[in-house]
Design an enzyme around this catalytic site. Structure first.
Site, PDB file in Angstrom:
ATOM      1  N   GLU A 176       1.035   3.914   1.900  1.00  0.00           N
ATOM      2  CA  GLU A 176       1.605   4.297   3.195  1.00  0.00           C
ATOM      3  C   GLU A 176       2.702   3.317   3.632  1.00  0.00           C
ATOM      4  OE1 GLU A 176      -2.841   5.392   3.338  1.00  0.00           O
ATOM      5  OE2 GLU A 176      -1.600   3.788   2.517  1.00  0.00           O
ATOM      6  N   HIS A 219       0.852  -1.188   0.000  1.00  0.00           N
ATOM      7  CA  HIS A 219       0.000   0.000   0.000  1.00  0.00           C
ATOM      8  C   HIS A 219       0.889   1.240   0.000  1.00  0.00           C
ATOM      9  CE1 HIS A 219      -3.754  -2.102   1.874  1.00  0.00           C
ATOM     10  NE2 HIS A 219      -3.193  -2.825   0.926  1.00  0.00           N
ATOM     11  N   CYS A 259      -5.740   2.004   5.769  1.00  0.00           N
ATOM     12  CA  CYS A 259      -6.306   0.736   6.237  1.00  0.00           C
ATOM     13  C   CYS A 259      -5.677   0.382   7.584  1.00  0.00           C
ATOM     14  CB  CYS A 259      -6.047  -0.373   5.214  1.00  0.00           C
ATOM     15  SG  CYS A 259      -4.333  -0.946   5.170  1.00  0.00           S
TER      16      CYS A 259
END
Length: 158
Positions: free
Chosen positions: A56, A54, A84
């Site tokens: 991040e 992801h 998330c």
């Protein structure tokens, strides 16, 4: 000097570039520490065949490598979307002090881009979760694993 909105727009532009160039999900992230951009990243789940890639997560990985430490205390994450539960957990572990995001779970829900499912699942009691977690206290013969780690990392003379 850039402000919060500038960094968020940067994360959105990264995400848009990822959508246009790779037809990938629209997530970008910018990690800043002491007023300097340490990492900029996009979601690379499909590109890397890695479900943890992801935006991040990739920013935390890149920043840790760039700074040669897993301690990112005092850093700030600017994300195009609400993080998330996996990304949020990693940011906690790394010491990220603040997360700003441009698109909410509600903004992404109708596109299938909400992170709510992971949060809801983790909020359930362990025995009610979809993925089963089972404690089995297996041990190898000889030295205990955790004790070996403690001794290996103990300061001499401590």
């Amino acid at each position: 000097m850039p402000n919060t909105e500038d960094y968020l727009v940067d994360s959105i532009r990264l995400a848009m570039e990822n959508v246009r160039d790779r037809k990938a999900v629209p997530f970008g992230a910018v990690l800043v520490r002491d007023g300097k951009v340490v990492a900029r990243s996009v979601n690379e789940v499909d590109a890397n065949c890695d479900p943890s890639a992801h935006a991040e997560m990739q920013a935390v990985r890149a920043a840790s490598k760039a700074l040669r430490t897993t301690d990112l205390s005092g850093s700030v994450m600017y994300a195009s979307g609400y993080p998330c539960s996996m990304c949020l957990s990693v940011m906690y572990l790394a010491g990220v002090s603040h997360v700003y995001y441009a698109y909410s779970n509600e903004d992404g829900e109708s596109y299938g881009l909400s992170a709510e499912r992971g949060y809801a699942e983790l909020a359930r009691p362990i025995e009610e979760r979809e993925m089963k977690l089972t404690y089995v206290p297996a041990r190898d013969e000889g030295e205990d694993l955790y004790e070996a780690w403690r001794q290996a990392t103990e300061l001499p003379g401590a």
